[in-house]
Design an enzyme around this catalytic site. Structure first.
Site: not given
Lengths: 806, 287
Positions: A384, A760
Site C-alpha cells: 500500500r 496509499e
C-alpha cells in the site's frame, strides 16, 4: 422548458458522477457473501496442490525421497526440482531481473521455501503427503542481518549466480550484493555538509513487514490438451503481465493463455508478482491434464510470499542554525531476501526512493541504495504505497523530527519553514522528480488549526510537568508529518516492468439503449473500481453510473494494462477512462449536430446532452445519441459508439497530506493509546469522497499496525517467529483508533480529470506520524529516535533506559 | 492448516465418554470448545486419532448453586459465564475474566472446562481458579474424584488428569458478599494471550485486608498461585510499601518465556504492574 423539466443540477445528481458519495456497487455481493474468489472455483476433476517446505533457512539438500508421499491414497504426483529442470522451470524470472527458485534444487535459502509439490485428489491427501516427503538437509551458516550481508566472510547464499558480476542493475561487488543505485549530486552534498551549521545522522530502519491481505495468494490452472490452451484463475493484481510472463516462460503463445482474476480479497502489493505455487499448478495441470488448485494458508502467505520494507537508511541532514535545510544524504541497505523479486519498474531497483527529499526544499541531495541477499523470503513489494515511497516518507519525516529537536524548534514550525512553496510548482526536486502541484503550507496550516496544535503542545508541557512531580505515569506525544506521494506509474519514458511500458487502458462501449460496459486493464482488490470508473464516465458523457457495468480482470476481454498497485489505477486508467469517454463524446457530438441540423461547433454540452447554443430547448440526450449512433448515424459515419484509450501519463502525480497524531503512553507498561488521529489528504479531484474516506481509514489502520506492532521477525537461525496472526499484529476494530479525515483539493494539472490517486497515501503518511508521536512523548527526556514497531515492550524499554521505572 | 486424519466420536453420556477415552487410550482426546486443540491439530502439533466431543453430554452443561458453592459444568461456555446472573452476583471475577478472553465468537464456543483442563499457561481461567481456591471434579473409569485447582497444574499442558479422565465441573466456594476482586490483563490485542495478568480476590474488614488470594497468568509453565504475595497483603492496609513487597514476591515466582510479547524481564515486571493494579481495583471494589 416547463416546470417538469429537471434542472441541470437535478440531472447531474441523477448521474452519480464524480464528487458523489455513490455507494459501492460491488458491496451488494460482498456483504452478502456472494463474492466469487479463486477458492470458490470448483472445476470438474479438479486436483489440489500443496508444498513440502524447508524447515531450514539455509541448507544443502542432500537427498529427496518422495516414495512414501507417492503412496498416500489420492496422490497423483509429487514434483521436485528434478522434474521441473528438464522443462527449465525449476527457476522463474522475477520482476526485478533476477531468477527465483520454483522448487529448490541443491539448496534452500529461506525457511518455508518450496521443495516439493504434491498433487492429489483432495487437500487432505495433499497435506498428508507433504508431511511424508523425506528431505535430507545439511545445515549451512545463516545470514539474517542485511548490514552484515557484504562482510568479506558472509556466507555465500546464491551459488547459482556466484560468478555473475553483472547484475540486472549494474556490477555486483560481493556474492551477496544485488545492486547499487545512486542518484543526486554527491559532491554538492559533501560541500553542503561541510558548510552546515547543524547536522544530524541517524540509522533509520524500517522493519520487514508483510501486507497480509485477508485472502491469501492462490490459483487454479487448467490446461486444455486438445486446444493447447491454458487458463489460469488467480489472485493477480496485474493479470495481463502474468499472461505475458507466463507466455514467455512456458512458450505457450500468448493468445492461447487466458488469465482471469476474479474477486480479490485485498492485495496491497502482495499479489503483484509470480509465485512457485502458480508455476507448479500450471505444470501439474499440463502433466495431469486436469485442473489444479493451489491455495496458500496464512503461515505460507506470511512467511513466503512477498514482504515489504526491510530498509535500513543511514540518514543525514545539513541545516542552517535558523532551521533551513541545505542538504540530504541517505545511504540505504535494502534487504531483498534470497532472490531479488522486488516489484519495481525496471529502471528503478530502489523504486521511487528518490522521493526521499519529501515535501521540503532541499537544494541538494544524494541517495545510494545497496540491495543485498539474505536468508529470508524474497519480495520487496509496496504494501500500500507506491514503490518504496513509504520507506522514503518514514525516513525523511523521522529525520526532520530529529533535526528539529537538535535545533530546539517545534517540528511543525521546522516543517513550515522548509516546505516547498506554492509558487515553486511545478517543482523539480534535487533528486529529479517534477512535483506537479501543491499548496503545502495551506494544508499543514489547516491541519494544525483543526487539531488545535498549539493547545496540544501546552497540554503536553503540563503533562510533562505533572509527570516530573509524580502526579501521573502517563506521557503525551504529538506526531506531525507532511508527506508527498509519487504515484501513477507511469510515464513510459521512465517506467516499464520487464520491458512492458506502464501505460494503462480503458475500453467503453455504449449500448444502443444508452447503457454501457467499460473494461479496464487494472484490477480492483477492494478499491471499488466498479463504482468509481463508472462515476468518471457518468460525468464525462452523461449516462448514469448505474447504467454502466465496469469489468476487469479477464485478459481475453479487457484491454491490455499493467494492473492495480502503486495507487496507479486512478492516475493512469482513470485518465484512460476519461480519454475514451471523450472520444465517445466527440462522436456523439457529430451525431447530435447531424440530427439537430447544426454545425458541430454550434452545440454545447449540458450534463447529459448536447444542446444548440442559444437555443437550449433543442437538444439530444446521450441516450438518444446512443440509439442514433447504431441506427441512424450521419452519412459516411461508421455505426456504433465505442472507444478505447491507452494512456501513457506525461508525469507522475503527487498526492500529499498533513497528519497529526496524539498518543498517551503508559510509562509503566509501555502501552500506548492513540487519542486522536487527524489526516488531511490532497488527492486532487475527488471522484468519490466516501470511497476516499474508506481508503484512508484502511490505509491508516495498516499504518497503525506497522508502526505499533507489525514485524516479520527472524531469529538468528532464520526461523520466522511471527508467522501467524497470533504473533503478526493485525489490529481488530478494538485496537483501531478513531480517524478524523479532512482534505484540500489541488487538481493535478496534467491529468485529464485532475485526480492524483489516494489509496496509499495514508499508509505512507500514517507510519511516520505514529512513530513521531510515540517518540515525541519521550523527547523532553532526550530521546531522539526509536526503531519501530512501537509495541508495548519496546516502548517500555525506552522508558526503562531513561530510568523512569525507579 | 489441514489436520491429519482422525475419527470423531460424540458420546451422549459421561460414562460413554470415559469409556471411550480409556478404551482408545493415548490416541484419543476429549474435545470441548476446541479453541486450543483444533488449532494445534491444524498445525499438526497434535494429531489425535480420535476426538471425543463432549458437546452431546447434557450433564456437563450449566451453572448451579450447591450449598455455599457454585458448580459450573465443564462445557459451560465463556459466553454463558458472561450472561449468568448467578456469576454476576456472586462470582463477578469470572465475568470480568471471561470478557478478557478473545472475542464473542470465541466465547460462544470456548468452555470453562476446556480453559482450565488443557493446562495451557496462557489460558486466563486457571489463575482465577487458583485465586478462588476452586475444586475440580474429575471423572474416570474408576469413578469420580475432587482435586484442588491449586494441586492440578504440573507443567505446560501437563496436569493431574490421569489418562482416561475428564474434568467434569468446577466447584467454587462463594466468596463473602462485598469481596473485592479484579483480573488485570495486559495483552497486545484482542484474542492474544496475556503478556502478564493477575487475578486478585480479597476481603476487607476494619480497614485491613482480611483475606487475599492472588493468581498469575502466563508467567511460567503453569498458572501461579502467588502464595507469598497473598500472605504479605493479608492483614495489611494495602499501603504502598506492602504492595511493593507483595509485587516483589510475586515477581520472584515468575519465569516467563521471552517471546513476541516481550523479553522475560519485561513480562516479570508486567506481572508486578498488573498485580498492583489488580490490588488497587479490588480494594476499590471491596465493601
Amino acid at each position: 422548458m416547463n416546470d417538469m423539466t429537471p434542472t441541470a443540477a437535478e440531472r447531474a445528481e441523477k448521474l452519480q458522477g464524480m464528487g458523489c458519495k455513490r455507494k459501492r456497487v460491488e458491496d451488494v455481493r460482498f456483504v452478502q457473501g456472494k463474492g466469487s474468489y479463486v477458492d470458490d472455483l470448483k472445476l470438474p476433476g479438479m486436483l489440489y496442490g500443496d508444498f513440502t517446505r524447508s524447515p531450514h533457512a539455509h541448507a544443502r539438500i542432500k537427498r529427496i525421497d518422495t516414495s512414501k508421499a507417492q503412496q498416500v491414497p489420492g496422490v497423483l504426483a509429487v514434483l521436485t526440482a528434478a522434474d521441473l529442470k528438464p522443462l527449465s522451470l525449476h527457476y522463474m524470472p522475477t520482476l526485478a531481473g533476477d531468477v527465483a527458485a520454483v522448487l529448490a534444487e541443491d539448496k534452500v535459502l529461506y525457511q518455508n521455501q518450496e521443495v516439493a509439490f504434491i498433487v492429489a485428489e483432495d487437500r487432505y491427501a495433499a497435506a498428508d503427503a507433504a508431511d511424508l516427503v523425506e528431505v535430507e538437509y545439511e545445515a549451512l551458516p545463516v545470514l539474517i542481518d542485511p548490514l552484515k550481508a557484504m562482510a568479506p566472510d558472509a556466507p555465500l547464499l546464491r551459488e547459482d549466480i556466484k560468478d555473475k558480476t553483472d547484475g540486472a542493475h549494474g556490477k555486483r561487488r560481493h556474492h551477496n550484493h544485488i545492486f547499487t543505485w545512486e542518484m543526486g549530486d554527491k559532491d554538492a552534498v559533501e560541500a553542503a555538509f561541510r558548510k552546515a551549521d547543524v547536522t544530524i545522522k541517524e540509522l533509520i530502519s524500517y522493519q520487514r513487514v508483510h501486507p497480509c491481505p485477508l485472502e491469501t495468494c492462490q490459483a487454479v490452472a487448467s490446461f486444455d490438451k486438445i486446444k493447447g490452451e491454458l487458463t489460469v484463475w488467480g489472485t493477480f493484481q496485474a493479470p495481463h503481465v502474468i499472461r505475458t510472463v507466463a507466455s514467455l516462460i512456458s512458450k505457450i503463445p500468448e493468445h492461447k493463455i487466458h488469465v482471469i482474476a476474479p474477486d480479490i480479497g485485498g492485495g496491497f502489493g502482495n499479489k503483484v508478482g509470480a509465485y512457485p505455487g502458480y508455476i507448479c499448478a500450471i505444470v501439474a495441470s499440463i502433466v495431469t491434464g486436469r485442473p489444479v488448485k493451489w491455495v496458500e494458508d496464512r503461515i505460507e502467505n506470511l512467511t513466503t510470499t512477498a514482504f515489504a520494507r526491510d530498509y535500513h537508511m543511514t540518514t543525514e541532514i545539513a541545516c542552517t542554525r535558523d532551521g533551513k535545510v541545505t542538504g540530504l544524504r541517505v545511504h540505504t541497505v535494502a534487504d531483498h531476501g534470497a532472490f531479488d523479486a522486488c516489484a519495481d519498474p525496471s529502471k528503478w531497483p530502489a523504486g521511487f526512493f528518490n522521493i526521499v527529499t519529501g515535501s521540503y526544499d532541499f537544494p541538494v541531495a544524494h541517495v545510494a541504495v545497496d540491495g543485498v541477499y539474505t536468508n529470508k523470503a524474497p519480495g520487496g513489494v509496496a504494501y500500500r504505497c507506491s514503490f518504496r515511497v513509504t520507506e522514503a516518507a518514514y525516513c525523511i519525516e523521522r529525520a526532520m523530527d530529529i533535526m528539529a529537536q537538535k535545533l530546539g524548534m517545534d517540528p511543525a514550525e521546522f516543517r513550515m519553514k522548509n516546505l516547498i512553496r506554492r509558487e515553486q510548482f511545478p517543482y523539480t526536486s534535487a533528486l529529479g522528480w517534477e512535483y506537479d502541484s501543491g499548496d503545502y503550507h495551506a494544508a499543514l496550516q489547516k491541519a494544525l488549526e483543526a487539531t488545535g496544535y498549539k493547545q496540544l503542545r501546552r497540554e503536553q508541557k503540563e503533562r510533562q510537568d505533572a509527570f516530573r512531580r509524580g502526579e501521573t505515569r502517563e506521557l503525551m506525544g504529538i506526531g506531525v508529518i507532511f508527506f508527498t506521494e509519487i504515484v501513477g506509474a507511469g510515464p513510459s519514458r521512465n517506467c516499464d516492468i520487464l520491458g512492458i511500458a506502464m501505460f494503462d487502458s480503458a475500453e467503453i462501449r455504449i449500448h444502443p439503449t444508452g447503457s454501457a460496459i467499460a473494461r479496464l486493464g487494472t484490477k480492483s482488490q477492494g478499491q471499488g473500481h466498479e463504482t468509481t470508473y463508472a462515476q468518471i464516465i457518468a460525468s464525462e458523457i452523461g449516462i448514469p453510473a448505474d447504467a454502466i457495468t465496469v469489468e476487469e480482470g479477464n485478459t481475453d476481454t479487457a484491454p491490455y494494462g499493467l494492473g492495480t498497485y502503486g495507487s496507479r489505477s486512478t492516475p493512469v486508467s482513470g485518465a484512460a477512462t476519461a480519454m475514451a469517454a471523450r472520444k465517445i463524446k466527440a462522436k456523439a457530438q457529430m451525431i447530435a449536430a447531424h440530427l439537430l441540423e447544426v454545425h458541430d461547433d454550434d452545440l454545447e454540452w449540458d450534463v447529459d446532452r448536447f444542446r444548440v447554443k442559444g437555443n437550449p430547448e433543442r437538444f439530444k440526450t446521450m441516450t438518444e445519441l446512443a440509439w442514433a449512433a447504431y441506427n441512424s448515424p450521419p452519412p459516411g459515419m461508421e455505426p456504433g459508439l465505442e472507444a478505447v484509450s491507452y494512456y501513457d501519463p506525461p508525469n507522475m502525480t503527487y498526492p500529499f497530506g498533513a497528519y497529526v497524531c496524539v498518543v498517551d503512553v503508559d510509562v509503566d507498561t509501555g502501552a500506548t493509546k492513540v487519542r486522536r488521529f487527524y489526516a488531511l489528504d490532497d488527492c486532487g479531484t475527488r471522484i468519490n469522497p466516501m470511497i476516499i474516506e474508506g481508503q484512508i481509514h484502511g490505509g491508516l489502520t495498516e499504518a497503525f499496525a506497522i508502526a505499533m506492532g507489525q514485524e516479520i521477525h527472524y531469529d538468528e537461525d532464520g526461523n520466522v517467529t511471527t508467522g501467524s496472526l497470533m504473533d503478526y499484529f493485525l489490529p481488530t476494530a478494538v485496537e483501531t483508533p478513531n480517524w478524523e479525515t479532512d482534505w484540500t483539493t489541488t487538481p493535478s494539472p496534467h491529468h485529464p480529470i485532475g485526480a492524483k490517486g489516494v489509496g496509499e497515501s495514508p499508509n505512507v503518511g500514517g507510519v511516520p506520524c505514529f512513530a513521531n508521536a510515540v517518540i515525541d512523548a519521550f523527547k523532553f527526556l532526550g530521546t531522539t529516535h526509536v526503531a519501530m514497531p512501537h509495541d508495548n515492550w519496546r516502548t517500555w524499554m525506552v522508558a526503562d533506559k531513561l530510568g523512569l521505572h525507579g | 492448516m489441514i489436520p491429519g486424519p482422525f475419527a470423531y466420536h460424540r458420546p451422549a453420556s459421561l460414562q460413554d465418554a470415559v469409556g471411550l477415552l480409556s478404551e482408545l487410550g493415548e490416541d484419543a482426546r476429549p474435545l470441548a470448545g476446541g479453541h486450543s486443540l483444533i488449532p494445534m491439530m491444524k498445525l499438526r502439533l497434535a494429531s489425535p486419532a480420535h476426538l471425543i466431543d463432549l458437546a452431546g453430554i447434557a450433564g456437563l452443561k450449566g451453572l448451579r448453586e450447591d450449598g455455599g458453592e457454585i458448580v459450573i459444568g465443564a462445557t459451560t461456555t465463556q459466553q454463558e459465564l458472561v450472561t449468568s446472573d448467578l456469576v454476576a452476583g456472586k462470582l463477578p471475577i469470572l465475568r470480568e475474566t471471561s470478557l478478557t478472553i478473545a472475542d464473542p465468537q470465541v466465547r460462544y464456543l470456548g468452555t470453562l472446562g476446556g480453559n482450565v483442563a488443557n493446562g495451557d499457561p496462557g489460558n486466563d481461567m486457571p489463575a482465577v481458579m487458583l485465586a478462588l481456591d476452586a475444586t475440580y471434579e474429575i471423572a474416570g473409569k474408576s469413578g469420580t474424584r475432587r482435586l484442588a485447582a491449586r494441586a492440578f497444574y504440573q507443567s505446560a499442558y501437563v496436569t493431574a488428569l490421569a489418562p482416561g479422565e475428564i474434568l467434569t465441573a468446577v466447584r467454587i466456594k462463594v466468596p463473602p458478599a462485598g469481596h473485592g476482586y479484579a483480573y488485570e490483563k495486559l495483552k497486545r490485542k484482542v484474542g492474544d494471550y496475556a503478556t502478564a495478568a493477575a487475578a486478585v480476590v480479597l476481603t476487607i474488614g476494619g480497614g485491613k485486608v482480611a483475606s487475599c488470594a492472588i493468581g498469575l497468568t502466563n508467567l511460567a509453565e503453569t498458572p501461579l498461585y502467588a502464595e507469598e504475595a497473598s500472605r504479605i497483603i493479608a492483614g495489611s492496609a494495602l499501603d504502598d510499601a506492602t504492595v511493593r513487597k507483595a509485587v516483589a514476591a510475586a515477581e520472584a515466582i515468575t519465569a516467563p518465556a521471552s517471546d513476541g510479547r516481550g523479553p522475560a524481564h519485561y513480562r516479570t515486571k508486567m506481572a508486578g504492574v498488573m498485580l498492583a493494579r489488580a490490588l488497587a481495583r479490588a480494594k476499590a471494589r471491596a465493601a
